[in-house]
Enzyme design. Structure first.
Site, PDB file in Angstrom:
ATOM      1  N   LEU A 217       0.821  -1.199   0.000  1.00 52.68           N
ATOM      2  CA  LEU A 217       0.000   0.000   0.000  1.00 52.68           C
ATOM      3  C   LEU A 217       0.853   1.246   0.000  1.00 52.68           C
ATOM      4  O   LEU A 217       1.956   1.270   0.531  1.00 52.68           O
ATOM      5  CB  LEU A 217      -0.987   0.011   1.171  1.00 52.68           C
ATOM      6  N   CYS A 218       0.325   2.241  -0.681  1.00 50.65           N
ATOM      7  CA  CYS A 218       0.879   3.588  -0.679  1.00 50.65           C
ATOM      8  C   CYS A 218      -0.327   4.526  -0.690  1.00 50.65           C
ATOM      9  O   CYS A 218      -1.449   4.079  -0.456  1.00 50.65           O
ATOM     10  CB  CYS A 218       1.838   3.812  -1.847  1.00 50.65           C
ATOM     11  N   GLY A 219      -0.121   5.784  -0.971  1.00 49.07           N
ATOM     12  CA  GLY A 219      -1.228   6.728  -0.932  1.00 49.07           C
ATOM     13  C   GLY A 219      -2.378   6.336  -1.836  1.00 49.07           C
ATOM     14  O   GLY A 219      -3.522   6.239  -1.408  1.00 49.07           O
TER      15      GLY A 219
ATOM     16  N   GLY B  40      -1.998   3.530  -4.058  1.00 46.18           N
ATOM     17  CA  GLY B  40      -1.819   2.115  -4.382  1.00 46.18           C
ATOM     18  C   GLY B  40      -1.240   1.900  -5.765  1.00 46.18           C
ATOM     19  O   GLY B  40      -0.743   0.826  -6.080  1.00 46.18           O
TER      20      GLY B  40
ATOM     21  N   GLY C  58      -4.074   3.705   0.655  1.00 43.33           N
ATOM     22  CA  GLY C  58      -4.425   4.095   2.011  1.00 43.33           C
ATOM     23  C   GLY C  58      -5.069   5.463   2.113  1.00 43.33           C
ATOM     24  O   GLY C  58      -5.778   5.743   3.079  1.00 43.33           O
TER      25      GLY C  58
END
Length: 170
Positions: A65-67, A69, A109
């Site tokens: 996950l990242c900001g 995705g 996220g």
């Protein structure tokens, strides 16, 4: 017990930590591949780490996950054998496992709330691959597109020839 590799960038470390705990409480063996704090870093590092962990055979699935995705999902997919899908809904997670044997789920996220992310991951982990002849062909074909075969331009030669011969119709 299923083993899960998990990783994120600095933007969503707090969410990753909550997911790691939630997965552990559900009985999964979860290994955190970072990042571990909110100090600025780069998502490709952690997408790659998770995908490479799956290459070893020590892990069953990955969660990245990242900001949004998008970035971490793309970086994970650069590793041979990684079949990472970005999911923003439960149906996508289900179809990715059932039809394509996806082994890494990517989420944003900052796009999806924690409850939805948990539902997406739960659906992903509980769905079995439906190993039909077509699904196995597609999975194996996707795997062949990374690594030593990459960029050879030969993947769709048969389909291009069928198109020229008029085999495909709208």
């Amino acid at each position: 017990m299923k083993r899960i590799a998990i990783g994120c960038d600095h933007i969503v470390t707090n969410i990753k930590n909550e997911l790691r705990q939630w997965l552990s409480e559900k009985g999964y063996d979860v290994v955190d591949f970072g990042t571990y704090n909110s100090e600025r870093t780069h998502f490709p590092i952690f997408g790659k780490r998770v995908a490479e962990a799956l290459q070893t055979g020590e892990f069953d699935y990955g969660v990245v996950l990242c900001g949004t995705g998008v970035g971490i999902t793309n970086s994970a997919n650069k590793v041979k054998g990684a079949r990472c899908v970005l999911a923003r809904d439960v149906h996508t997670a289900h179809a990715a496992r059932r039809d394509y044997d996806a082994n890494i789920i990517g989420v944003g996220g900052r796009i999806s709330g924690l409850g939805l992310i948990e539902n997406i991951i739960e659906e992903f982990l509980s769905t079995e691959f439906n190993a039909t002849e077509e699904n196995v062909f597609v999975r194996d074909f996707m795997n062949s597109m990374i690594g030593e075969n990459a960029n050879k331009g030969e993947y769709f030669e048969e389909e291009r020839n069928k198109w020229k011969e008029g085999c495909y119709h709208d």
